[in-house]
Design a protein around this motif. Structure first.
Motif, PDB file in Angstrom:
ATOM      1  N   GLY A   6       7.358  15.857   9.174  1.00  0.00           N
ATOM      2  CA  GLY A   6       6.246  14.914   9.298  1.00  0.00           C
ATOM      3  C   GLY A   6       6.739  13.478   9.279  1.00  0.00           C
ATOM      4  N   ALA A   7       7.756  13.210   8.440  1.00  0.00           N
ATOM      5  CA  ALA A   7       8.297  11.850   8.345  1.00  0.00           C
ATOM      6  C   ALA A   7       8.954  11.453   9.671  1.00  0.00           C
ATOM      7  CB  ALA A   7       9.292  11.760   7.187  1.00  0.00           C
ATOM      8  N   LYS A   8       9.687  12.401  10.276  1.00  0.00           N
ATOM      9  CA  LYS A   8      10.317  12.119  11.580  1.00  0.00           C
ATOM     10  C   LYS A   8       9.254  11.848  12.639  1.00  0.00           C
ATOM     11  CE  LYS A   8      14.492  14.758  11.093  1.00  0.00           C
ATOM     12  NZ  LYS A   8      14.850  16.175  11.097  1.00  0.00           N
ATOM     13  N   GLU A   9       8.217  12.652  12.630  1.00  0.00           N
ATOM     14  CA  GLU A   9       7.138  12.493  13.612  1.00  0.00           C
ATOM     15  C   GLU A   9       6.450  11.130  13.424  1.00  0.00           C
ATOM     16  OE1 GLU A   9       6.438  14.165  16.146  1.00  0.00           O
ATOM     17  OE2 GLU A   9       4.388  13.585  16.678  1.00  0.00           O
ATOM     18  N   LEU A  13      -0.982  20.763   6.498  1.00  0.00           N
ATOM     19  CA  LEU A  13      -0.501  21.264   7.795  1.00  0.00           C
ATOM     20  C   LEU A  13       0.413  20.221   8.451  1.00  0.00           C
ATOM     21  CD1 LEU A  13      -3.965  22.440   9.230  1.00  0.00           C
ATOM     22  CD2 LEU A  13      -2.184  23.929   8.281  1.00  0.00           C
ATOM     23  N   PRO A  14       1.225  20.660   9.427  1.00  0.00           N
ATOM     24  CA  PRO A  14       2.055  19.689  10.178  1.00  0.00           C
ATOM     25  C   PRO A  14       1.191  18.733  10.996  1.00  0.00           C
ATOM     26  CG  PRO A  14       2.746  21.969  10.619  1.00  0.00           C
ATOM     27  CD  PRO A  14       1.456  22.039   9.855  1.00  0.00           C
ATOM     28  N   LEU A  15       1.788  17.623  11.435  1.00  0.00           N
ATOM     29  CA  LEU A  15       1.022  16.607  12.164  1.00  0.00           C
ATOM     30  C   LEU A  15       0.491  17.099  13.510  1.00  0.00           C
ATOM     31  CD1 LEU A  15       2.684  13.141  11.516  1.00  0.00           C
ATOM     32  CD2 LEU A  15       1.205  14.556  10.075  1.00  0.00           C
ATOM     33  N   LEU A  41       0.828  -1.196   0.000  1.00  0.00           N
ATOM     34  CA  LEU A  41       0.000   0.000   0.000  1.00  0.00           C
ATOM     35  C   LEU A  41       0.870   1.258   0.000  1.00  0.00           C
ATOM     36  CD1 LEU A  41      -3.003   0.600   0.099  1.00  0.00           C
ATOM     37  CD2 LEU A  41      -2.833   0.715   2.592  1.00  0.00           C
ATOM     38  N   HIS A  42       0.591   2.147  -0.936  1.00  0.00           N
ATOM     39  CA  HIS A  42       1.329   3.409  -0.998  1.00  0.00           C
ATOM     40  C   HIS A  42       0.428   4.532  -0.489  1.00  0.00           C
ATOM     41  CE1 HIS A  42       4.700   5.781  -2.350  1.00  0.00           C
ATOM     42  NE2 HIS A  42       3.867   6.651  -2.882  1.00  0.00           N
ATOM     43  N   CYS A  43       0.959   5.333   0.446  1.00  0.00           N
ATOM     44  CA  CYS A  43       0.130   6.364   1.092  1.00  0.00           C
ATOM     45  C   CYS A  43       0.849   7.705   1.189  1.00  0.00           C
ATOM     46  CB  CYS A  43      -0.225   5.953   2.520  1.00  0.00           C
ATOM     47  SG  CYS A  43      -0.867   4.293   2.704  1.00  0.00           S
ATOM     48  N   HIS A  44       0.067   8.754   1.189  1.00  0.00           N
ATOM     49  CA  HIS A  44       0.542  10.100   1.507  1.00  0.00           C
ATOM     50  C   HIS A  44      -0.114  10.521   2.816  1.00  0.00           C
ATOM     51  CE1 HIS A  44       1.083  11.169  -3.049  1.00  0.00           C
ATOM     52  NE2 HIS A  44       1.995  10.338  -2.606  1.00  0.00           N
ATOM     53  N   PHE A  45       0.622  11.280   3.627  1.00  0.00           N
ATOM     54  CA  PHE A  45      -0.005  11.794   4.851  1.00  0.00           C
ATOM     55  C   PHE A  45       0.461  13.211   5.175  1.00  0.00           C
ATOM     56  CE2 PHE A  45       3.428  11.773   7.988  1.00  0.00           C
ATOM     57  CZ  PHE A  45       4.358  10.945   7.397  1.00  0.00           C
ATOM     58  N   SER A  46      -0.447  13.935   5.806  1.00  0.00           N
ATOM     59  CA  SER A  46      -0.176  15.259   6.377  1.00  0.00           C
ATOM     60  C   SER A  46      -1.472  15.637   7.067  1.00  0.00           C
ATOM     61  CB  SER A  46       0.157  16.288   5.296  1.00  0.00           C
ATOM     62  OG  SER A  46      -1.023  16.698   4.629  1.00  0.00           O
ATOM     63  N   CYS A  47      -1.455  16.708   7.848  1.00  0.00           N
ATOM     64  CA  CYS A  47      -2.725  17.221   8.341  1.00  0.00           C
ATOM     65  C   CYS A  47      -3.231  18.215   7.316  1.00  0.00           C
ATOM     66  CB  CYS A  47      -2.565  17.834   9.731  1.00  0.00           C
ATOM     67  SG  CYS A  47      -2.413  16.538  10.981  1.00  0.00           S
ATOM     68  N   ILE A  48      -4.483  18.634   7.486  1.00  0.00           N
ATOM     69  CA  ILE A  48      -5.068  19.418   6.402  1.00  0.00           C
ATOM     70  C   ILE A  48      -6.148  20.372   6.896  1.00  0.00           C
ATOM     71  CG2 ILE A  48      -6.876  17.744   5.770  1.00  0.00           C
ATOM     72  CD1 ILE A  48      -5.672  18.399   2.771  1.00  0.00           C
ATOM     73  N   GLU A  49      -6.187  21.539   6.237  1.00  0.00           N
ATOM     74  CA  GLU A  49      -7.258  22.494   6.473  1.00  0.00           C
ATOM     75  C   GLU A  49      -8.213  22.346   5.298  1.00  0.00           C
ATOM     76  OE1 GLU A  49      -5.789  26.531   7.248  1.00  0.00           O
ATOM     77  OE2 GLU A  49      -7.517  27.245   6.097  1.00  0.00           O
ATOM     78  N   TYR A  50      -9.531  22.339   5.587  1.00  0.00           N
ATOM     79  CA  TYR A  50     -10.465  22.129   4.484  1.00  0.00           C
ATOM     80  C   TYR A  50     -11.717  22.979   4.639  1.00  0.00           C
ATOM     81  CZ  TYR A  50     -12.484  18.954   7.950  1.00  0.00           C
ATOM     82  OH  TYR A  50     -13.008  18.417   9.093  1.00  0.00           O
ATOM     83  N   THR A  51     -12.436  23.112   3.529  1.00  0.00           N
ATOM     84  CA  THR A  51     -13.713  23.837   3.510  1.00  0.00           C
ATOM     85  C   THR A  51     -14.755  22.872   2.949  1.00  0.00           C
ATOM     86  OG1 THR A  51     -13.475  24.563   1.230  1.00  0.00           O
ATOM     87  CG2 THR A  51     -12.452  25.960   2.902  1.00  0.00           C
ATOM     88  N   GLY A  52     -15.957  23.392   2.679  1.00  0.00           N
ATOM     89  CA  GLY A  52     -17.003  22.554   2.108  1.00  0.00           C
ATOM     90  C   GLY A  52     -16.629  21.994   0.737  1.00  0.00           C
TER      91      GLY A  52
END
Ligand SMILES: [Zn+2]
Length: 270
Positions: A258-261, A223-225, A205-216
């Protein structure tokens, strides 16, 4: 095994070989090469970076140009999209990168149903060309997209995968969270997504991750984790418990943090 690394070269890298070495020195085991603006790299250097990556235990992937759009209203863009993806795939083959990640399309007035059919047709052509060129070892990774106007929900990706061989899902957790208005809440949110994927795909499984700000309308910015939107402690725990074969590429600002975290979360007991 769970591999972790940044999207893009670490700061200060002098080309792909140096980037692979820096990634390994930072304690990471993966890197996603960014062809997002242009799929261009010296071929000899790509091959050398691929060899170094094997020696250092760094799994490589690459991200195809952002401007690919198989459902564009412009015929020229639709045709060129094939070229852009193939260029990226050729470099992946040289790099030994197992997957080329792509944002396949935006609906562009084609409608959601029509777009899935168009993407599927284009992917089939790409795969055919790739086998003829002897680069069929590279998988095409369809990314889950964060904006409501973009093609790339899990059901759409599942449908395309059912039609074409050599296509895998790429889970972008921030995108999944944003598009669904924040569905990755708690452990259950992540489990639901991983279970859904497992129902139609059981490969690495290949994945991307981060935190995120979103709207409708979906995603706004990464964003950082520390933002905990979503909270990746749950994902780390589930992936460890399930002993998943997965690569986690950090797209936080900056990706290395983020990768270190994430490595810290994967090591921790909680
Ligand atoms: Zn992407």
């Amino acid at each position: 095994m769970i591999r972790v690394g940044p999207a893009g070269y670490p700061p200060g890298s002098k080309g792909p070989v140096d980037a692979v070495e820096r990634v390994a020195a930072l304690g990471f085991s993966a890197m996603e090469v960014q062809f997002v603006r242009q799929a261009r790299m010296d071929e000899a250097k790509a091959a050398e970076a691929g060899r170094r990556a094997v020696e250092l235990g760094v799994t490589l992937s690459a991200h195809a140009p952002y401007y690919i759009n198989f459902c564009s209203s412009s015929q020229e863009t639709r045709e060129k999209s094939m070229d852009w993806l193939l260029k990226s795939a050729r470099l992946c083959h040289l790099l030994g990168a197992w997957v080329v990640v792509v944002h396949a399309a935006s609906y562009s007035g084609a409608g959601e149903e029509g777009c899935t059919a168009t993407v599927t047709k284009a992917l089939r052509k790409c795969r055919l060309e790739m086998s003829e060129e002897g680069i069929g070892d590279v998988e095409i990774g369809l990314e889950t997209m964060g904006k409501k106007g973009s093609w790339g929900t899990l059901p759409e990706i599942r449908e395309a995968m059912g039609e074409v061989e050599g296509v895998v899902p790429v889970l972008d957790f921030a995108h999944l969270h944003a598009r669904s208005g924040g569905s990755l809440r708690g452990r259950q949110g992540f489990e639901k997504v991983l279970d859904e994927v497992r129902s139609f795909y059981d490969g690495r499984l290949h994945c991307h991750f981060s935190c995120i700000e979103y709207t409708g309308l979906g995603e706004r910015r990464h964003l950082p984790l520390a933002a905990r939107q979503p909270d990746y402690r749950h994902l780390a725990r589930i992936m460890k418990e399930r002993a998943m074969d997965a690569t986690l590429i950090s797209e936080t600002p900056p990706p290395e943090d983020g990768a270190k975290e994430m490595l810290r979360l994967l090591k921790g007991r909680r």
